[in-house]
Design an enzyme around this catalytic site. Structure first.
Site, PDB file in Angstrom:
ATOM      1  N   PHE A 134       0.846  -1.202   0.000  1.00 45.43           N
ATOM      2  CA  PHE A 134       0.000   0.000   0.000  1.00 45.43           C
ATOM      3  C   PHE A 134       0.881   1.252   0.000  1.00 45.43           C
ATOM      4  O   PHE A 134       1.939   1.293   0.660  1.00 45.43           O
ATOM      5  CB  PHE A 134      -0.894   0.044   1.251  1.00 45.43           C
ATOM      6  N   ASP A 135       0.399   2.240  -0.719  1.00 42.54           N
ATOM      7  CA  ASP A 135       0.932   3.595  -0.537  1.00 42.54           C
ATOM      8  C   ASP A 135       0.215   4.218   0.656  1.00 42.54           C
ATOM      9  O   ASP A 135      -0.842   3.728   1.093  1.00 42.54           O
ATOM     10  CB  ASP A 135       0.708   4.408  -1.814  1.00 42.54           C
TER      11      ASP A 135
END
Length: 566
Positions: A420-421
């Site tokens: 995930f960012d």
């Protein structure tokens, strides 16, 4: 005394003597059969013996009956039969005397029966008592104007012989009775074995078969046709049964209930590679596209960008079922596409070919499937159409646009890896907005000032929570090091200037991240190659393109201020 009175006296004495002899005979019979002798009131013998059906035996005749009978009483006669008594026939004088004073004709006690077997003759000499079978009984007084009195006087010898015969039959019948009443046991037929329809039909032929000669030609043809159809059906089911016996049993796990499952909706273009099909639709139109799909429905589609991600989800389900056989909180894959139902056959064949456990399909026939996402309780929606993804995000559903990697790399088959960012993916675009509008210096000052204030949640925060719930199930079984789920935070933030707020926000949410990688603006592609995630979520297209070049399957999240600059 006149001769008439002497004759009448002798007649009365002979009737009284005969009555005593008959009572003695009855007492002997009752003692043999276990009957109880009752002499209260009048000269009566109560028979307590019952036949095999549970009825009391009735072996006497009464004055009120028209003809002597030894039949078993019916249900209506049962109360009467229990109190039935034997009344010895008397002459008119004795019967009148007994009705006037019953105590004068009480029967002697049983110990005096032997003494009364002999009686005195009219001259005073004793003589043996004539047996009952060789001496006719004295009939009772006939009732006036009765049919019975007429028959007795018309033929008294025949009447006496009938009474003797009935007494003999009743005596023999009472001797044959058991000492105790026994319930008749009826033989039980054993249960028949199961037989097929053809065998049972031979045992119970139908009316049509029995009356075959009486049928018309048309009816015979119909009957023969019906027989042929039944034979064909039996042959068909026999072949099917044989085929199932030869086929090895395969256990397909049941899908979880939607209210407990983590539903991941995937479009057909994200799950399979349908680039050529899309070109036919755009260049030649819908009819040619449908014709192409129908003619190639047995051609298996190649894997798409979300294929490996779906396979990894199924591996997690398998591990969870091993630890928790009745677990319902599993991943549930739904094929959500705007294709027509005619394409469904090819999709089903492709899904079964790769062994994907996808049981729920949604084919909307050209219309947008976004309206069905909430009805399917969707937790994550993956599609190749960015417009539909943006529409789903506006509906509050975690969504991302899938992009195929430029080259193939090896992926882990035993562990689901999700990267995930941070900003505009797990968190809101609050900090991203300051960085885009006011620069990095203002961004660092803002993050330092609000370090202890948690960030607002982003569109993929709920999916990270779902992964965390499943991870805790493995931790409870001491499977932390062997957990088939691993999460990564790959962010362009700097750890020293803005990393503390991110970690404190995750801690406040109660979420654990397995690995946190702060790149401080460096490209993410080379790092993602080392991680090799099954899917990488980011809101910036230049990070997506960088990951594609290194072979990472990426999913773009069209959310936040970054879309203005993309």
């Amino acid at each position: 005394m006149s001769q008439t009175s002497l004759k009448q006296k002798k007649k009365n004495e002979s009737g009284l003597r005969y009555s005593k002899d008959l009572n003695a005979e009855k007492r002997n019979d009752s003692e043999k059969t276990g009957a109880r002798l009752s002499t209260q009131g009048s000269q009566e013998i109560s028979v307590a013996k019952t036949d095999s059906r549970g009825y009391l035996v009735k072996n006497q005749w009464s004055r009120t009956s028209q003809s002597p009978s030894t039949r078993a009483p019916s249900v209506a006669d049962e109360p009467r039969s229990r109190s039935t008594t034997i009344k010895a026939p008397n002459s008119s004088t004795t019967s009148r005397t007994s009705s006037a004073s019953p105590s004068q004709h009480e029967s002697p006690p049983p110990q005096q029966q032997a003494e009364k077997q002999q009686s005195q003759a009219p001259g005073g000499q004793t003589r043996p008592v004539t047996p009952l079978s060789s001496r006719p009984p004295t009939p009772p007084d006939p009732e006036p104007n009765s049919r019975r009195s007429t028959k007795m006087y018309e033929n008294p010898e025949a009447w006496a012989q009938g009474i003797v015969r009935e007494v003999r039959e009743s005596r023999d019948y009472s001797q044959d009775l058991p000492s105790k009443v026994q319930v008749r046991e009826y033989p039980r037929t054993p249960p028949t074995e199961w037989k097929s329809y053809a065998q049972r039909r031979l045992l119970y032929p139908s009316v049509d078969i029995q009356d075959y000669d009486c049928l018309s030609e048309l009816q015979r043809q119909q009957l023969l046709q019906q027989k042929e159809e039944e034979e064909e059906d039996e042959a068909y089911w026999a072949s099917v049964r044989l085929q199932f016996e030869k086929t090895p049993s395969c256990s397909r796990p049941r899908p979880p209930k939607p209210k407990h499952a983590i539903t991941v909706a995937v479009s057909s273009r994200a799950l399979f590679n349908m680039v050529d099909d899309r070109k036919i639709y755009e260049e030649e139109g819908l009819e040619k596209y449908m014709e192409y799909q129908l003619s190639n429905e047995n051609v298996i589609l190649t894997p798409g960008p979300a294929f490996r991600f779906v396979k990894a989800l199924q591996h997690v389900n398998s591990r969870l079922r091993d630890l928790y056989p009745n677990e319902q909180e599993l991943f549930d894959i739904v094929l959500m596409t705007n294709n027509h139902a005619q394409v469904g056959v090819r999709l089903i064949n492709s899904v079964n070919h790769y062994g994907l456990l996808i049981d729920r399909f949604c084919l909307t026939g050209g219309k947008s499937p976004i309206g069905y996402l909430k009805a399917y309780l969707t937790n994550l929606y993956l599609s190749a159409d960015s417009d539909k993804v943006q529409e789903a995000i506006q509906e509050g559903i975690a969504s991302a646009t899938m992009f195929t990697a430029s080259k193939d790399i090896a992926y882990c088959d035993t562990q689901l890896r999700v990267a995930f960012d941070g900003d505009a993916v797990l968190f809101s675009d609050e900090s991203e907005y300051i960085a885009k509008e006011h620069g990095l210096d203002k961004f660092f000052q803002h993050e330092t000032l609000f370090e202890n204030k948690p960030l607002a949640q982003g569109p993929l925060k709920s999916f990270l929570e779902d992964l965390g719930k499943l991870q805790k199930k493995f931790y409870a079984k001491d499977e932390r090091l062997l957990c088939p789920i691993r999460t990564y935070l790959v962010t362009a933030r700097s750890a020293a200037s803005s990393g503390a707020r991110v970690l404190k926000t995750l801690r406040r949410w109660g979420l654990e991240i397995d690995e946190a990688l702060f790149l401080a603006g460096a490209p993410k592609g080379p790092i993602l190659v080392k991680i090799r995630p099954h899917i990488f979520f980011d809101d910036q297209m230049f990070h997506i393109e960088s990951a594609q070049k290194f072979g990472t399957i990426s999913a773009h999240v069209p959310y936040g201020i970054g879309q203005k600059y993309n």
